[in-house]
Design a protein around this motif. Structure first.
Motif, PDB file in Angstrom:
ATOM      1  N   UNK A   3      37.051  98.671  83.736  1.00  0.00           N
ATOM      2  CA  UNK A   3      36.198  97.520  83.999  1.00  0.00           C
ATOM      3  C   UNK A   3      36.252  96.454  82.794  1.00  0.00           C
ATOM      4  N   UNK A   4      36.059  96.918  81.498  1.00  0.00           N
ATOM      5  CA  UNK A   4      36.124  96.194  80.296  1.00  0.00           C
ATOM      6  C   UNK A   4      37.260  95.504  80.406  1.00  0.00           C
ATOM      7  N   UNK A   5      38.612  96.105  80.432  1.00  0.00           N
ATOM      8  CA  UNK A   5      39.829  95.329  80.462  1.00  0.00           C
ATOM      9  C   UNK A   5      40.116  94.361  81.547  1.00  0.00           C
ATOM     10  N   UNK A   6      39.631  94.557  82.845  1.00  0.00           N
ATOM     11  CA  UNK A   6      39.630  93.524  83.902  1.00  0.00           C
ATOM     12  C   UNK A   6      38.576  92.548  83.525  1.00  0.00           C
ATOM     13  N   UNK A  49      32.438  90.567  72.768  1.00  0.00           N
ATOM     14  CA  UNK A  49      31.776  91.802  72.767  1.00  0.00           C
ATOM     15  C   UNK A  49      32.511  92.693  73.729  1.00  0.00           C
ATOM     16  N   UNK A  50      32.962  92.292  74.803  1.00  0.00           N
ATOM     17  CA  UNK A  50      33.871  93.476  75.708  1.00  0.00           C
ATOM     18  C   UNK A  50      35.096  94.013  75.160  1.00  0.00           C
ATOM     19  N   UNK A  51      35.735  92.940  74.104  1.00  0.00           N
ATOM     20  CA  UNK A  51      36.833  93.539  73.436  1.00  0.00           C
ATOM     21  C   UNK A  51      36.477  94.590  72.428  1.00  0.00           C
ATOM     22  N   UNK A  56      36.118 100.228  70.570  1.00  0.00           N
ATOM     23  CA  UNK A  56      35.182 101.274  70.256  1.00  0.00           C
ATOM     24  C   UNK A  56      35.278 102.724  71.265  1.00  0.00           C
ATOM     25  N   UNK A  57      35.579 102.054  72.660  1.00  0.00           N
ATOM     26  CA  UNK A  57      35.761 103.208  73.618  1.00  0.00           C
ATOM     27  C   UNK A  57      37.290 103.818  73.646  1.00  0.00           C
TER      28      UNK A  57
END
Length: 517
Positions: A3-6, A49-51, A56-57
């Protein structure tokens, strides 16, 4: 993670559409223009922030493995898929792009470039961010080409509508050069896809060219390489760059140098090296020769622009310095060794940080003095930034020494590793030729130091401010906020290079080995 990458890829596009809509009554603030500029800061901030969350993940124990992958069939007849993923090669470039776009949006909120509606400016900035992020995240050759081309339109308008003198001619030159190169690149990408039976970049890299004959690889590398070399830009295909930088607004120059140039070199590493290694081995000595020619040429032009009486434009000088710095990136790639390619990837990120900071600083100097002409800035007593705006002068000197590759700062490691890689190139490449390239590249570092020190002396040093002269403002609060992350990361990457090399090295080792490690 998926989801983060999308979100990182699609979020800026959704934000661009929203920027063109009327602002809700409660969010207008003082004016609709302020509301849309704040919208740009908000969207780019969310993407940053998503990047960061993605970084971090990320499984740092396995940076060679594609992570956060999405693989959905899109055009079944051509077997084109919406395939996304990140590894240790693409993750740093994703974070760098998100950071620079946020800093540009923040800078624009307080210092809006003069030109048409801020709505269009913010929308174009977000489309540019989306295309760049997608380029580093997609794993399908057709999608790569589409993302690669997406950035042309917004950058054209940013230069043509918000740029300075000569902006329309510079914008057209930028589009024509990159578009013609991209047409040739598309033919090479289609050739690989048709002959290999797939456009999937992961499958092609794992096969390491075994499904392609040497002649197909040679033709593909020549076609794809031309398109990537224009965007890098490689000497002698660089002539669009100085005009584009000189005419572009400050944030346009920052994104052009800090992000867009990286798309070309990333394509060499992600596509050419693993998918067509035999073709790359054929052209590697020529690529290295053009790279070192660009290093020396860029430095000599900068020296000519920096000398008194040359009427050299400071933005133009920094643009030509990019030709030299990207020459080191291409030299590292041409070695086809883990050392050289890691150096190229490190130099890529370092150049984005340092040159992005330099263009911010040059834009600030131009805002204060009304010109970027070196002779005018130096004048009879010099711009004397150390005495008139000491913080601005100190930052300009810091960025200059970082750009010349001072040990302990980010610019040092990439150039050093690229030269080390050229000293001992991959098997099958001529070592005497690469030793000559190493010597020429090392000489280029001396020329780089010479012109940057001349610039610092002429702009920062000088006599005291004449009585009655209006003082110039030093670094403002919003400038401090926009520049501090670049300064901090330049120092961090210089003192702790393992942060970046720990990500890229396993991925590079696997890429060069054809996915067997």
């Amino acid at each position: 993670m998926q989801f983060l990458l999308a979100l990182i890829v699609a979020g800026p596009l959704l934000g661009a559409v929203a920027a063109l809509l009327p602002a809700p009554p409660g969010l207008k603030g003082k004016s609709p223009d302020q509301a849309v500029l704040r919208h740009g800061v908000t969207v780019t901030g969310v993407i940053l922030l998503a990047a960061i969350a993605l970084a971090l993940g990320f499984d740092h124990d396995h940076p060679s493995r594609m992570q956060a992958t999405t693989d959905i069939s899109w055009i079944r007849a051509l077997d084109v898929r919406i395939h996304l993923g990140v590894d240790g090669i693409s993750l740093p470039l994703l974070v760098l792009t998100a950071l620079l776009c946020f800093l540009c949006a923040l800078h624009s909120y307080f210092k809006t470039p003069s030109g048409p509606s801020p709505k269009a400016f913010v929308a174009l900035l977000l489309v540019l961010e989306a295309g760049t992020l997608a380029t580093f995240a997609v794993l399908d050759l057709v999608l790569f080409f589409l993302a690669f081309e997406t950035v042309l339109v917004p950058m054209y308008f940013l230069i043509a509508r918000w740029g300075g003198e000569g902006r329309r001619a510079a914008a057209w030159k930028f589009v024509l050069y990159t578009l013609l190169g991209s047409v040739v690149m598309l033919l090479g990408l289609l050739l690989i896809g048709v002959k290999a039976g797939t456009f999937d970049m992961v499958a092609l890299a794992t096969d390491n060219g075994r499904g392609l004959t040497t002649s197909v690889q040679v033709i593909a590398v020549l076609a794809i390489g031309i398109g990537l070399a224009v965007k890098t830009p490689m000497w002698p295909l660089h002539s669009w760059l100085p005009d584009a930088h000189t005419a572009a607004p400050t944030v346009g120059s920052v994104l052009l140098a800090g992000v867009l140039l990286k798309m070309g070199t990333y394509g060499f590493v992600r596509i050419v090296l693993p998918i067509a290694p035999d073709g790359m081995r054929t052209f590697a000595p020529y690529l290295a020769a053009f790279a070192v020619a660009g290093i020396v040429y860029g430095s000599l032009v900068c020296l000519a622009l920096a000398r008194p009486g040359a009427k050299g434009d400071l933005k133009r000088l920094i643009a030509y310095s990019s030709v030299g710095h990207m020459g080191f990136v291409l030299l590292g790639i041409a070695t086809m060794t883990p050392t050289g390619v890691n150096g190229a990837l490190f130099a890529n990120v370092a150049h984005g940080l340092v040159t992005g900071l330099l263009f911010f600083l040059v834009g600030a100097v131009k805002d204060r003095y009304g010109t970027a002409d070196l002779d005018t800035l130096a004048g009879a007593t010099g711009a004397a930034l150390y005495g008139r705006a000491p913080r601005l002068g100190a930052l300009l000197a810091f960025a200059a020494v970082a750009s010349l590759g001072l040990p302990g700062l980010a610019g040092f490691w990439g150039e050093m590793l690229a030269l080390f890689g050229a000293f001992d190139p991959a098997e099958g490449l001529s070592r005497p030729a690469f030793l000559a390239f190493t010597a020429i590249g090392a000489f280029g570092t001396l020329l780089t130091a010479a012109y940057l020190l001349i610039v610092v002396r002429r702009v920062c040093m000088g006599g005291p401010r004449p009585a009655g002269e209006t003082p110039i403002p030093d670094v403002q609060g919003y400038e401090f906020a926009a520049w501090t992350p670049l300064v901090a990361l330049t120092v961090l990457a210089g003192l702790w290079p393992a942060v970046l090399l720990g990500l890229t090295d396993p991925a590079v080792q696997k890429l060069l080995a054809g996915g067997t490690q």
